[in-house]
Design a protein around this motif. Structure first.
Motif, PDB file in Angstrom:
ATOM      1  N   GLY A   1     -19.807   1.422  -1.544  1.00 19.65           N
ATOM      2  CA  GLY A   1     -19.155   0.122  -1.693  1.00 19.65           C
ATOM      3  C   GLY A   1     -19.530  -0.812  -0.566  1.00 19.65           C
ATOM      4  O   GLY A   1     -20.481  -0.586   0.176  1.00 19.65           O
ATOM      5  N   SER A   2     -18.759  -1.869  -0.431  1.00 18.96           N
ATOM      6  CA  SER A   2     -19.078  -2.912   0.543  1.00 18.96           C
ATOM      7  C   SER A   2     -18.802  -2.455   1.970  1.00 18.96           C
ATOM      8  O   SER A   2     -17.898  -1.655   2.237  1.00 18.96           O
ATOM      9  CB  SER A   2     -18.273  -4.183   0.236  1.00 18.96           C
ATOM     10  OG  SER A   2     -16.885  -3.937   0.348  1.00 18.96           O
ATOM     11  N   ILE A   3     -19.620  -2.965   2.876  1.00 19.71           N
ATOM     12  CA  ILE A   3     -19.421  -2.834   4.313  1.00 19.71           C
ATOM     13  C   ILE A   3     -19.509  -4.255   4.847  1.00 19.71           C
ATOM     14  O   ILE A   3     -20.518  -4.932   4.656  1.00 19.71           O
ATOM     15  CB  ILE A   3     -20.501  -1.946   4.952  1.00 19.71           C
ATOM     16  CG1 ILE A   3     -20.524  -0.557   4.298  1.00 19.71           C
ATOM     17  CG2 ILE A   3     -20.278  -1.832   6.458  1.00 19.71           C
ATOM     18  CD1 ILE A   3     -21.729   0.282   4.680  1.00 19.71           C
ATOM     19  N   ALA A   4     -18.456  -4.732   5.479  1.00 18.13           N
ATOM     20  CA  ALA A   4     -18.400  -6.162   5.798  1.00 18.13           C
ATOM     21  C   ALA A   4     -17.636  -6.418   7.091  1.00 18.13           C
ATOM     22  O   ALA A   4     -16.971  -5.537   7.635  1.00 18.13           O
ATOM     23  CB  ALA A   4     -17.736  -6.925   4.655  1.00 18.13           C
ATOM     24  N   THR A   5     -17.750  -7.646   7.565  1.00 18.95           N
ATOM     25  CA  THR A   5     -16.925  -8.128   8.665  1.00 18.95           C
ATOM     26  C   THR A   5     -15.857  -9.042   8.082  1.00 18.95           C
ATOM     27  O   THR A   5     -16.154  -9.917   7.264  1.00 18.95           O
ATOM     28  CB  THR A   5     -17.766  -8.908   9.685  1.00 18.95           C
ATOM     29  OG1 THR A   5     -18.797  -8.045  10.193  1.00 18.95           O
ATOM     30  CG2 THR A   5     -16.913  -9.369  10.850  1.00 18.95           C
ATOM     31  N   ASP A   6     -14.613  -8.823   8.474  1.00 19.01           N
ATOM     32  CA  ASP A   6     -13.488  -9.622   7.982  1.00 19.01           C
ATOM     33  C   ASP A   6     -13.131 -10.724   8.968  1.00 19.01           C
ATOM     34  O   ASP A   6     -12.964 -10.462  10.167  1.00 19.01           O
ATOM     35  CB  ASP A   6     -12.251  -8.741   7.766  1.00 19.01           C
ATOM     36  CG  ASP A   6     -12.413  -7.746   6.634  1.00 19.01           C
ATOM     37  OD1 ASP A   6     -13.365  -7.915   5.848  1.00 19.01           O
ATOM     38  OD2 ASP A   6     -11.601  -6.812   6.544  1.00 19.01           O
ATOM     39  N   HIS A   7     -13.016 -11.954   8.458  1.00 24.43           N
ATOM     40  CA  HIS A   7     -12.517 -13.074   9.246  1.00 24.43           C
ATOM     41  C   HIS A   7     -11.149 -13.429   8.652  1.00 24.43           C
ATOM     42  O   HIS A   7     -11.058 -14.026   7.575  1.00 24.43           O
ATOM     43  CB  HIS A   7     -13.474 -14.264   9.175  1.00 24.43           C
ATOM     44  CG  HIS A   7     -14.803 -13.985   9.811  1.00 24.43           C
ATOM     45  ND1 HIS A   7     -15.255 -14.652  10.931  1.00 24.43           N
ATOM     46  CD2 HIS A   7     -15.765 -13.098   9.496  1.00 24.43           C
ATOM     47  CE1 HIS A   7     -16.434 -14.189  11.270  1.00 24.43           C
ATOM     48  NE2 HIS A   7     -16.774 -13.244  10.413  1.00 24.43           N
ATOM     49  N   LEU A   8     -10.092 -13.033   9.359  1.00 22.65           N
ATOM     50  CA  LEU A   8      -8.734 -13.115   8.821  1.00 22.65           C
ATOM     51  C   LEU A   8      -7.956 -14.230   9.506  1.00 22.65           C
ATOM     52  O   LEU A   8      -7.796 -14.231  10.732  1.00 22.65           O
ATOM     53  CB  LEU A   8      -8.016 -11.773   9.014  1.00 22.65           C
ATOM     54  CG  LEU A   8      -8.768 -10.531   8.522  1.00 22.65           C
ATOM     55  CD1 LEU A   8      -7.981  -9.265   8.858  1.00 22.65           C
ATOM     56  CD2 LEU A   8      -9.039 -10.622   7.028  1.00 22.65           C
ATOM     57  N   MET A   9      -7.460 -15.158   8.687  1.00 24.46           N
ATOM     58  CA  MET A   9      -6.707 -16.294   9.214  1.00 24.46           C
ATOM     59  C   MET A   9      -5.291 -16.317   8.650  1.00 24.46           C
ATOM     60  O   MET A   9      -5.034 -15.762   7.575  1.00 24.46           O
ATOM     61  CB  MET A   9      -7.423 -17.604   8.881  1.00 24.46           C
ATOM     62  CG  MET A   9      -8.711 -17.804   9.665  1.00 24.46           C
ATOM     63  SD  MET A   9      -9.713 -19.188   9.051  1.00 24.46           S
ATOM     64  CE  MET A   9     -10.509 -18.413   7.647  1.00 24.46           C
TER      65      MET A   9
ATOM     66  N   LYS B   1      -9.272 -30.075 -10.618  1.00 28.37           N
ATOM     67  CA  LYS B   1      -9.816 -30.998  -9.613  1.00 28.37           C
ATOM     68  C   LYS B   1      -9.394 -30.584  -8.205  1.00 28.37           C
ATOM     69  O   LYS B   1      -9.368 -31.392  -7.290  1.00 28.37           O
ATOM     70  CB  LYS B   1      -9.327 -32.422  -9.889  1.00 28.37           C
ATOM     71  CG  LYS B   1      -9.713 -32.949 -11.280  1.00 28.37           C
ATOM     72  CD  LYS B   1      -9.095 -34.313 -11.530  1.00 28.37           C
ATOM     73  CE  LYS B   1      -9.435 -34.806 -12.935  1.00 28.37           C
ATOM     74  NZ  LYS B   1      -8.771 -36.107 -13.237  1.00 28.37           N
ATOM     75  N   ILE B   2      -9.091 -29.311  -8.055  1.00 22.33           N
ATOM     76  CA  ILE B   2      -8.512 -28.841  -6.796  1.00 22.33           C
ATOM     77  C   ILE B   2      -9.446 -29.100  -5.613  1.00 22.33           C
ATOM     78  O   ILE B   2     -10.659 -28.886  -5.678  1.00 22.33           O
ATOM     79  CB  ILE B   2      -8.163 -27.339  -6.902  1.00 22.33           C
ATOM     80  CG1 ILE B   2      -7.317 -26.917  -5.696  1.00 22.33           C
ATOM     81  CG2 ILE B   2      -9.405 -26.484  -7.039  1.00 22.33           C
ATOM     82  CD1 ILE B   2      -6.708 -25.533  -5.846  1.00 22.33           C
ATOM     83  N   SER B   3      -8.868 -29.605  -4.529  1.00 22.56           N
ATOM     84  CA  SER B   3      -9.597 -29.831  -3.284  1.00 22.56           C
ATOM     85  C   SER B   3      -8.581 -29.742  -2.153  1.00 22.56           C
ATOM     86  O   SER B   3      -7.845 -30.690  -1.884  1.00 22.56           O
ATOM     87  CB  SER B   3     -10.280 -31.207  -3.289  1.00 22.56           C
ATOM     88  OG  SER B   3     -10.933 -31.449  -2.065  1.00 22.56           O
ATOM     89  N   LEU B   4      -8.526 -28.568  -1.515  1.00 21.78           N
ATOM     90  CA  LEU B   4      -7.482 -28.311  -0.533  1.00 21.78           C
ATOM     91  C   LEU B   4      -8.069 -27.756   0.754  1.00 21.78           C
ATOM     92  O   LEU B   4      -9.096 -27.074   0.753  1.00 21.78           O
ATOM     93  CB  LEU B   4      -6.470 -27.298  -1.081  1.00 21.78           C
ATOM     94  CG  LEU B   4      -5.557 -27.766  -2.229  1.00 21.78           C
ATOM     95  CD1 LEU B   4      -4.780 -26.583  -2.782  1.00 21.78           C
ATOM     96  CD2 LEU B   4      -4.600 -28.836  -1.729  1.00 21.78           C
ATOM     97  N   SER B   5      -7.394 -28.031   1.847  1.00 26.28           N
ATOM     98  CA  SER B   5      -7.734 -27.440   3.130  1.00 26.28           C
ATOM     99  C   SER B   5      -6.430 -27.011   3.796  1.00 26.28           C
ATOM    100  O   SER B   5      -5.459 -27.766   3.834  1.00 26.28           O
ATOM    101  CB  SER B   5      -8.464 -28.458   4.015  1.00 26.28           C
ATOM    102  OG  SER B   5      -8.692 -27.931   5.292  1.00 26.28           O
ATOM    103  N   PHE B   6      -6.400 -25.768   4.301  1.00 28.82           N
ATOM    104  CA  PHE B   6      -5.202 -25.256   4.952  1.00 28.82           C
ATOM    105  C   PHE B   6      -5.493 -25.032   6.430  1.00 28.82           C
ATOM    106  O   PHE B   6      -6.511 -24.436   6.797  1.00 28.82           O
ATOM    107  CB  PHE B   6      -4.770 -23.933   4.305  1.00 28.82           C
ATOM    108  CG  PHE B   6      -4.370 -24.070   2.868  1.00 28.82           C
ATOM    109  CD1 PHE B   6      -3.091 -24.495   2.529  1.00 28.82           C
ATOM    110  CD2 PHE B   6      -5.272 -23.793   1.858  1.00 28.82           C
ATOM    111  CE1 PHE B   6      -2.720 -24.631   1.199  1.00 28.82           C
ATOM    112  CE2 PHE B   6      -4.911 -23.924   0.532  1.00 28.82           C
ATOM    113  CZ  PHE B   6      -3.632 -24.350   0.196  1.00 28.82           C
ATOM    114  N   LEU B   7      -4.618 -25.524   7.281  1.00 29.06           N
ATOM    115  CA  LEU B   7      -4.786 -25.402   8.718  1.00 29.06           C
ATOM    116  C   LEU B   7      -4.301 -24.031   9.176  1.00 29.06           C
ATOM    117  O   LEU B   7      -3.109 -23.719   9.094  1.00 29.06           O
ATOM    118  CB  LEU B   7      -4.009 -26.505   9.445  1.00 29.06           C
ATOM    119  CG  LEU B   7      -4.118 -26.520  10.980  1.00 29.06           C
ATOM    120  CD1 LEU B   7      -5.561 -26.776  11.405  1.00 29.06           C
ATOM    121  CD2 LEU B   7      -3.186 -27.575  11.567  1.00 29.06           C
ATOM    122  N   ALA B   8      -5.226 -23.190   9.635  1.00 29.19           N
ATOM    123  CA  ALA B   8      -4.885 -21.848  10.088  1.00 29.19           C
ATOM    124  C   ALA B   8      -4.634 -21.858  11.589  1.00 29.19           C
ATOM    125  O   ALA B   8      -5.374 -22.488  12.356  1.00 29.19           O
ATOM    126  CB  ALA B   8      -6.011 -20.879   9.756  1.00 29.19           C
TER     127      ALA B   8
END
Length: 328
Positions: free
Chosen positions: A7-15, A32-39
């Motif tokens: 399976g996958s081997i990955a690096t996680d960037h968790l916010m 028409k979704i266009s969103l940005s969430f401030l982490a």
């Protein structure tokens, strides 16, 4: 028991987003979704379903064989996994692409929005299982986890051809696979792992009923979040196992992988299905209590004590000989 985890081997960037995604969603405008969430928090962690499962198994005393494809940037990650007991000799290294990336934001309700970059994972389709089996003296079980779709199909077919029992664990790839592809991944599996949503998606896309899927696989395992897990086997009563109580909820990423790691450890030790699920659920609780999928620490006495609290002394007594927790 020699178990290969593909399976996958990955690096996680968790916010972390302090709020609720749902409060920003307008149902009538989703096209028409266009969103940005401030982490306000960012954690960069090791991940990928295969690596997470292998790490969990190794921390319970197993020697899992990790199978996947990575980039040349995998050096530090390889060292980490090998120090914890994971066999990384069969990991393919791409000389043209970076190791896969998982970028995920979690809100206050533990809802998640994520993006996955495949990168070197695409080269997993080049991996053949037979040389791996020859290297380790045979394989008793292969978990076919979320990966490059062609790799998943290749590993599944090779298991059928060579008579190696396999676990179908398509996970996130169910959203992209069509019915015929999912049928090829699932049919004849010794075990099928999904969460509750994925279970319905499997039925919908394959056109198979729940009963028919149970007839086509030996054991069907469905994780149900806070409601625990159910295990289905043709002609037998459904086994239900509740979740183990967590001390705190930090991040749900990797909880399902940890459950699989515990379950496979139980299988390797000859435990029955209920005990396998209890062991998996206990390990999953450690993951939800930490940020990152491989940041938990296991101590034998403490782990068994929590098992006894969650599932009774008999459970801890039966599981105890199967696990040899490594201090993280």
């Amino acid at each position: 028991m020699k178990i290969a985890v593909t399976g996958s081997i990955a690096t996680d960037h968790l916010m972390t987003f302090r709020g609720r995604f749902r409060d920003s969603l307008v149902v009538e405008q989703l096209d028409k979704i266009s969103l940005s969430f401030l982490a306000d928090e960012l954690e960069i962690r090791r991940g990928g379903v295969a690596a997470n499962i292998a790490f969990g198994m190794a921390n319970l005393g197993q020697r899992p064989i990790l199978v996947g494809s990575v980039g040349e940037d995998f050096g530090d990650y390889r060292s980490w996994l090998e120090r914890h007991g994971v066999d990384c000799e069969s990991v393919h290294v791409s000389d043209t692409r970076h190791t896969a990336r998982f970028v995920c934001t979690t809100d206050d309700d533990m809802a998640q929005i994520a993006t996955f970059y495949a990168g070197a994972m695409s080269d997993a389709r080049l991996i053949e299982l037979n040389p791996i089996a020859q290297r380790v003296g045979g394989l008793d079980l292969v978990l076919v986890g979320a990966n490059d779709p062609e790799a998943m199909l290749r590993h599944t077919q090779e298991c059928r051809t060579r008579g190696i029992p396999f676990i179908a664990d398509p996970s996130q790839q169910l959203a992209f696979a069509d019915g015929p592809e999912i049928r090829r991944l699932v049919d004849g599996a010794a075990y099928l792992f999904t969460n509750e949503y994925e279970a319905h998606l499997t039925e919908q896309k394959t056109g198979w009923s729940a009963d028919e899927i149970t007839r086509r696989v030996d054991v069907r395992v469905i994780t149900r979040g806070s409601e625990g897990v159910t295990i289905h086997r043709k002609g037998e009563d459904v086994i239900s196992v509740s979740v183990a109580r967590e001390v705190r909820k930090a991040d749900p990423t990797g909880v399902g992988d940890a459950f699989r790691a515990g379950f496979l450890t139980g299988l390797s030790g000859g435990l029955d299905l209920r005990r396998c699920a209890e062991l998996g659920s206990m390990l999953a609780t450690y993951v939800i209590e930490t940020v990152g999928t491989q940041e938990y620490q296991l101590r034998q006495e403490h782990f068994l004590s929590r098992l006894a609290d969650a599932y009774g002394a008999d459970s801890a007594d039966e599981i105890s000989p199967v696990v040899a927790c490594r201090h993280g």
